[in-house]
Design an enzyme around this catalytic site. Structure first.
Site, short mmCIF file in Angstrom:
data_model
loop_
_atom_site.label_atom_id
_atom_site.label_comp_id
_atom_site.label_asym_id
_atom_site.label_seq_id
_atom_site.Cartn_x
_atom_site.Cartn_y
_atom_site.Cartn_z
CD GLU A 28 9.86 5.76 7.70
OE1 GLU A 28 8.81 6.35 7.83
OE2 GLU A 28 9.94 4.57 7.31
CG HIS A 48 12.15 2.40 6.07
ND1 HIS A 48 11.24 2.26 7.10
CD2 HIS A 48 13.25 1.73 6.47
CE1 HIS A 48 11.78 1.53 8.08
NE2 HIS A 48 13.01 1.19 7.71
CG HIS A 107 3.30 1.17 10.28
ND1 HIS A 107 2.67 0.10 9.71
CD2 HIS A 107 4.62 1.01 10.03
CE1 HIS A 107 3.58 -0.68 9.16
NE2 HIS A 107 4.77 -0.16 9.32
N1 PXP Z 1 6.53 5.11 9.73
C1 PXP Z 1 7.46 4.13 9.76
C2 PXP Z 1 8.52 4.19 10.81
C3 PXP Z 1 7.45 3.08 8.82
O1 PXP Z 1 8.38 2.12 8.86
C4 PXP Z 1 6.46 3.09 7.82
C5 PXP Z 1 6.45 2.00 6.78
O2 PXP Z 1 7.62 2.02 6.06
C6 PXP Z 1 5.51 4.12 7.83
C7 PXP Z 1 5.57 5.11 8.79
C8 PXP Z 1 4.42 4.20 6.80
O3 PXP Z 1 3.54 3.15 7.00
P1 PXP Z 1 2.47 2.79 5.87
O4 PXP Z 1 3.24 2.33 4.69
O5 PXP Z 1 1.63 1.71 6.49
O6 PXP Z 1 1.70 4.05 5.59
#
Ligand code: PXP
Length: 243
Positions: free
Chosen positions: A71, A44, A193
Site C-alpha cells: 500500500e 505500507h 481500516h
Molecule cells: N488499508 C489501508 C489503506 C491502510 O492504510 C491501513 C493502515 O495502514 C489498513 C488498511 C489497515 O488498517 P488497520 O491497521 O486499522 O487494520
C-alpha cells in the site's frame, strides 16, 4: 464467496524500529503469519520508513506463499520504484501525506482521475493487480470504475466508529450501497481500516462479494493477549460466513 484475510505487519516493524535491532523480525513474522493461516501479507512503506522500510519490502517478497499487497501513495517516486522492483500480487493506492499518522481518507476519483489512470496503467502493465482506497461514496465508486482499477478498497473507519457507538445498521448502509455499485461496475472489493474482532463479522455478513480485508492494528494488538496464531484463526473465523 470466501474473503481473504491479509495481515498488515507494519506494527511489527514499528516495534522493531523502537530498538534499532531486528527483534521482532518482520520477515519471520510474515513467514509465520502465513503458516498460521493469513491469506496475504500487507505492508505500507512510507517515505520516512518509520515502520516498514524499503529493504523490508524486498526481504519479504521472496518468502510470500500467499499474496503480497503493498500500500502507499504513488505520488512518491520511491513508492512507485519499490512496487515495480518487488512486483507484488497487488498494489493498493492510498492518497495519504507522507507524515500522516495513518490513512484517513479515500481518493477523490473525480479530481484525480487522470493521475490514477496513469499510475494504474503503469502498475497493470507490470502485471500487478491494482486496488484504490475509496470512501463509501457512490460518486467516488462510479468514477473509480473509469480509472481502469481492478478493485477498490473501502475505507472502513466510519463503519468502525459508528459500529462502536452502537449504530450498526446505520454504519453498514453506505458500504452495502457502495459494494453493490462496485460489483455492478465490475470492480473487485477489498476493505480495511479499524476492522477488529468486534465489527468484522457484521461487516462480512452484510457486504457481498468481499474479496479481501487487510487488517493490522487491532490484529497485532489482540496478538499481545491471545498470541498471533490464535488471533489469525479468530479473525478468519469471523469471515467464515456463507453468502
Ligand atoms: N488499508 C489501508 C489503506 C491502510 O492504510 C491501513 C493502515 O495502514 C489498513 C488498511 C489497515 O488498517 P488497520 O491497521 O486499522 O487494520
Amino acid at each position: 464467496m470466501p474473503t481473504r484475510l491479509s495481515v498488515n505487519i507494519n506494527k511489527i516493524a514499528t516495534l522493531r524500529n523502537a530498538r534499532g535491532g531486528n527483534n521482532p523480525n518482520v520477515v519471520k513474522t510474515a513467514v509465520d503469519a502465513q503458516l498460521f493461516g493469513a491469506e496475504g501479507i500487507t505492508v505500507h512503506p512510507r517515505p520516512d520508513e518509520r515502520h516498514i522500510t524499503y529493504k523490508d519490502v524486498m526481504d519479504i517478497k521472496p518468502i510470500i506463499t500467499t499474496e503480497f499487497n503493498i500500500e502507499g501513495n504513488p505520488s512518491e517516486k520511491k513508492f512507485v520504484d519499490i512496487v515495480l522492483a518487488a512486483i507484488p500480487n497487488q498494489v493498493t493506492l492510498v492518497p495519504d501525506a507522507s507524515q500522516q499518522l495513518t490513512s484517513d481518507h479515500g481518493w477523490d476519483t473525480i479530481q484525480h482521475k487522470d493521475f490514477l489512470i496513469e499510475m494504474i496503467g503503469t502498475f497493470k502493465k507490470a502485471g500487478i493487480r491494482v486496488s484504490i482506497f475509496v470512501d463509501p461514496d457512490l460518486k467516488m465508486v462510479e468514477a473509480a470504475a473509469k480509472t481502469n482499477t481492478d478493485r477498490i478498497e473501502l475505507y472502513t473507519k466510519s463503519y468502525a466508529c459508528m459500529f462502536a457507538a452502537g449504530h450498526q445498521e446505520k454504519a453498514i448502509q453506505p458500504y452495502i450501497a457502495a459494494a453493490a455499485l462496485a460489483h455492478k461496475l465490475g470492480l473487485g472489493i477489498n476493505a480495511g481500516h479499524d476492522l477488529n474482532l468486534h465489527n468484522l463479522r457484521y461487516f462480512k455478513q452484510h457486504i457481498k462479494h468481499l474479496d479481501e480485508v487487510s487488517i493490522g492494528h487491532a490484529l497485532i494488538c489482540d496478538s499481545l493477549y491471545l498470541g498471533i496464531e490464535n488471533t489469525i484463526q479468530l479473525y478468519k473465523r469471523q469471515l467464515q460466513i456463507a453468502e
